[in-house]
Design a protein around this motif. Structure first.
Motif, PDB file in Angstrom:
ATOM      1  N   GLY A  85      -6.906 -49.443  20.497  1.00 19.17           N
ATOM      2  CA  GLY A  85      -8.216 -48.949  20.090  1.00 19.17           C
ATOM      3  C   GLY A  85      -8.205 -47.748  19.185  1.00 19.17           C
ATOM      4  O   GLY A  85      -9.261 -47.184  18.885  1.00 19.17           O
ATOM      5  N   ALA A  86      -7.023 -47.330  18.717  1.00 14.84           N
ATOM      6  CA  ALA A  86      -6.962 -46.173  17.826  1.00 14.84           C
ATOM      7  C   ALA A  86      -7.501 -46.525  16.450  1.00 14.84           C
ATOM      8  O   ALA A  86      -7.176 -47.575  15.902  1.00 14.84           O
ATOM      9  N   ASN A  87      -8.321 -45.644  15.895  1.00 19.52           N
ATOM     10  CA  ASN A  87      -8.833 -45.837  14.547  1.00 19.52           C
ATOM     11  C   ASN A  87      -7.835 -45.378  13.494  1.00 19.52           C
ATOM     12  O   ASN A  87      -7.737 -45.968  12.420  1.00 19.52           O
ATOM     13  N   VAL A  88      -7.124 -44.313  13.810  1.00 22.03           N
ATOM     14  CA  VAL A  88      -6.143 -43.752  12.881  1.00 22.03           C
ATOM     15  C   VAL A  88      -4.831 -43.567  13.630  1.00 22.03           C
ATOM     16  O   VAL A  88      -4.801 -42.953  14.702  1.00 22.03           O
ATOM     17  N   VAL A  89      -3.753 -44.103  13.072  1.00 15.24           N
ATOM     18  CA  VAL A  89      -2.418 -43.945  13.647  1.00 15.24           C
ATOM     19  C   VAL A  89      -1.560 -43.199  12.635  1.00 15.24           C
ATOM     20  O   VAL A  89      -1.410 -43.640  11.494  1.00 15.24           O
ATOM     21  N   ILE A  90      -1.012 -42.074  13.064  1.00 16.36           N
ATOM     22  CA  ILE A  90      -0.209 -41.235  12.180  1.00 16.36           C
ATOM     23  C   ILE A  90       1.209 -41.162  12.727  1.00 16.36           C
ATOM     24  O   ILE A  90       1.420 -40.841  13.895  1.00 16.36           O
ATOM     25  N   ASN A  91       2.163 -41.476  11.843  1.00 13.76           N
ATOM     26  CA  ASN A  91       3.574 -41.378  12.193  1.00 13.76           C
ATOM     27  C   ASN A  91       4.163 -40.208  11.412  1.00 13.76           C
ATOM     28  O   ASN A  91       4.377 -40.324  10.205  1.00 13.76           O
ATOM     29  N   PRO A  92       4.398 -39.067  12.060  1.00 13.54           N
ATOM     30  CA  PRO A  92       4.882 -37.886  11.328  1.00 13.54           C
ATOM     31  C   PRO A  92       6.172 -38.143  10.567  1.00 13.54           C
ATOM     32  O   PRO A  92       6.342 -37.682   9.433  1.00 13.54           O
ATOM     33  N   ALA A  93       7.101 -38.880  11.195  1.00 14.03           N
ATOM     34  CA  ALA A  93       8.377 -39.131  10.529  1.00 14.03           C
ATOM     35  C   ALA A  93       8.185 -40.001   9.284  1.00 14.03           C
ATOM     36  O   ALA A  93       8.763 -39.732   8.224  1.00 14.03           O
ATOM     37  N   SER A  94       7.359 -41.027   9.424  1.00 12.41           N
ATOM     38  CA  SER A  94       7.117 -41.899   8.272  1.00 12.41           C
ATOM     39  C   SER A  94       6.415 -41.151   7.149  1.00 12.41           C
ATOM     40  O   SER A  94       6.740 -41.316   5.965  1.00 12.41           O
ATOM     41  N   PHE A  95       5.441 -40.320   7.519  1.00  9.96           N
ATOM     42  CA  PHE A  95       4.709 -39.571   6.492  1.00  9.96           C
ATOM     43  C   PHE A  95       5.630 -38.589   5.780  1.00  9.96           C
ATOM     44  O   PHE A  95       5.582 -38.446   4.550  1.00  9.96           O
ATOM     45  N   ALA A  96       6.491 -37.929   6.538  1.00  9.80           N
ATOM     46  CA  ALA A  96       7.450 -37.012   5.919  1.00  9.80           C
ATOM     47  C   ALA A  96       8.396 -37.780   5.000  1.00  9.80           C
ATOM     48  O   ALA A  96       8.760 -37.299   3.922  1.00  9.80           O
ATOM     49  N   GLY A  97       8.789 -38.987   5.444  1.00 11.12           N
ATOM     50  CA  GLY A  97       9.650 -39.809   4.597  1.00 11.12           C
ATOM     51  C   GLY A  97       8.973 -40.199   3.306  1.00 11.12           C
ATOM     52  O   GLY A  97       9.607 -40.221   2.238  1.00 11.12           O
ATOM     53  N   LEU A  98       7.679 -40.492   3.379  1.00 12.85           N
ATOM     54  CA  LEU A  98       6.935 -40.839   2.169  1.00 12.85           C
ATOM     55  C   LEU A  98       6.905 -39.669   1.190  1.00 12.85           C
ATOM     56  O   LEU A  98       7.070 -39.846  -0.024  1.00 12.85           O
ATOM     57  N   LEU A  99       6.684 -38.464   1.720  1.00 12.19           N
ATOM     58  CA  LEU A  99       6.662 -37.291   0.851  1.00 12.19           C
ATOM     59  C   LEU A  99       8.026 -37.050   0.216  1.00 12.19           C
ATOM     60  O   LEU A  99       8.129 -36.735  -0.978  1.00 12.19           O
ATOM     61  N   LEU A 100       9.075 -37.202   1.037  1.00 10.12           N
ATOM     62  CA  LEU A 100      10.418 -36.991   0.505  1.00 10.12           C
ATOM     63  C   LEU A 100      10.763 -38.019  -0.561  1.00 10.12           C
ATOM     64  O   LEU A 100      11.327 -37.692  -1.617  1.00 10.12           O
TER      65      LEU A 100
END
Length: 342
Positions: A247-262
Motif C-alpha cells: 500500500g505504499a504510494n512512494v518507495v525510496i531505496n537510498p542505495a539505488s538513489f545514491a547509485g543513480l546520482l553516482l
C-alpha cells in the motif's frame, strides 16, 4: 546508530536511558526497601526496649515494639508508648526520623510513578490527540527519519505537527529536542498508529530501518487509513514491489538513489549537483507536483507558465514530456514541474 540530537546549551544537557527494570520489579524493590528501613527501626527499638514505657500496662513486648515502630514511622503517635531514656530519644531523632522521611518519599514516589504520573500522561495524551489533524507521522527515527523530520521543519512545517513513533527512548529524546511530538511504541501495532491518529494524518513516512518491519508498518497503516499517502524507505530491490503491494504510494531505496546520482555524475560533473539542488530546501529550483488547472486543459504540457513541465500522471500512468499524450492536458492530470524557488 543512535541519531545525534541538535546541539543544546551547556546548561541544559541531559542524559536519558531506557529504564532497565519492569514496572512490577521496580514496585517490589520499593516495597522491599521500605520494609528494610522499617525493619531497622524495629530492630533498634527492640534492642533498646528498656528505653520505652508503656503507659497502659507498664510492660514492653515484641507486639508493643512492632506497634510503636509502626505508629512512629507513620507519624501517628498515640502517646500510649513513649521513649523515656536519652538513648531511646536520640535513636528516634537521628535514626527513626530519617527512616520516616525516606519511607514517605518512597510511598509518594511510588504513588506518583504508578498512579498520578500515568493518569496525567493519559490526560495529556488525550489533549494532544484532540489537536492532531493534517499532521505528519514518522514511523522510525533512525538517520533517515531524523533527516526527514529536520527537512520538514526547515521547509516550514510546525514541529508540533510531526508525530514521531519509535520504541527507542534515546531516539525519541532527540525528536523532542527538535520540537516534534513523540509516541513511544511499535508502529506495526494497530493501537500505536491509532494513538498517533493515523486516519487524520496528512501523510505517513516509514523509516523503520528493516524492510520487513517497514512493510508491516505500511500494511497496518493502510488498513487503518486507506487514503493516507505513505512513503517508505526500502533497502533491498526485491522488497520494493512488496512495499507497493502493501500500500505504499512512494518507495525510496537510498542505495539505488545514491547509485543513480553516482552513475549520472559520470556523464557530467554537474548532474548530481543539480539533482541535489532539486531535492534540497535551499536549492535554486524545486520539483513541484500539482493538479492541472481548468485553464490548462486542452493545452500542451510545454505551454504551462508556472514552471517547466517534466511529465504528467494520467490514470496512474507516468507520461514524459515529448510524448504525444502531453500535447493536450486533460482534467484530472497531475503535473510534475520544475519551478524556481522564491
Amino acid at each position: 546508530m543512535i541519531p545525534r540530537a541538535t546541539p543544546r546549551p551547556a546548561g541544559h544537557l541531559a542524559m536519558r536511558q531506557r529504564p532497565q527494570l519492569r514496572p512490577w520489579v521496580s514496585l517490589l524493590l520499593r516495597v522491599a526497601l521500605a520494609l528494610v528501613l522499617i525493619g531497622i527501626a524495629l530492630a533498634g527499638h527492640w534492642f533498646d526496649r528498656d528505653g520505652l514505657r508503656d503507659n497502659v500496662d507498664g510492660k514492653i513486648s515484641f507486639v508493643d515494639v512492632l506497634y510503636f515502630t509502626t505508629v512512629t514511622v507513620t507519624t501517628v503517635g498515640f502517646g500510649d508508648i513513649v521513649p523515656v531514656t536519652d538513648q531511646a530519644r536520640l535513636f528516634d531523632t537521628f535514626i527513626v526520623t530519617p527512616i520516616r522521611l525516606f519511607v514517605w518519599l518512597i510511598f509518594l514516589g511510588t504513588a506518583y510513578d504508578f498512579v498520578l504520573k500515568r493518569t496525567w500522561e493519559r490526560y495529556r495524551m488525550r489533549g494532544i490527540q484532540r489537536t492532531l489533524h493534517d499532521h505528519v507521522v514518522v514511523a522510525g527515527f533512525n538517520d533517515s527519519g531524523m533527516e526527514a523530520v529536520r527537512e520538514l521543519i526547515v521547509r516550514g512545517l510546525d514541529p508540533a505537527r510531526i508525530v514521531v513513533v519509535d520504541e527507542d527512548a534515546a531516539a525519541l529524546a532527540c525528536a523532542v529536542d527538535m520540537g516534534a511530538t513523540t509516541l513511544e511504541g511499535d508502529a506495526t501495532r494497530n493501537a500505536v498508529l491509532e494513538a498517533a491518529r493515523i486516519e487524520q494524518a496528512e501523510c505517513l513516512i516509514v523509516a523503520a530501518g528493516r524492510d520487513d518491519t517497514a512493510i508491516l508498518v505500511v500494511l497496518t497503516a493502510r488498513r487503518l487509513a486507506p487514503d493516507v499517502p505513505i512513503s517508505v524507505i526500502i533497502r533491498a530491490d526485491d522488497n520494493e514491489p512488496l512495499a507497493r503491494q502493501a500500500g505504499a504510494n512512494v518507495v525510496i531505496n537510498p542505495a539505488s538513489f545514491a547509485g543513480l546520482l553516482l552513475a549520472g555524475s559520470t556523464r557530467g560533473p554537474h548532474i548530481a549537483d543539480y539533482m541535489t539542488d532539486l531535492a534540497a530546501h535551499d536549492g535554486q529550483v524545486a520539483l513541484k507536483e500539482r493538479a492541472v488547472t481548468a485553464g490548462e486543459v486542452g493545452h500542451p504540457l510545454t505551454a504551462i507558465t508556472t514552471g517547466i513541465g517534466l511529465r504528467i500522471y494520467r490514470g496512474g500512468q507516468a507520461i514524459c514530456f515529448g510524448d504525444p499524450a502531453t500535447a493536450a492536458l486533460q482534467a484530472g492530470d497531475i503535473v510534475v514541474e520544475v519551478v524556481k524557488r522564491a
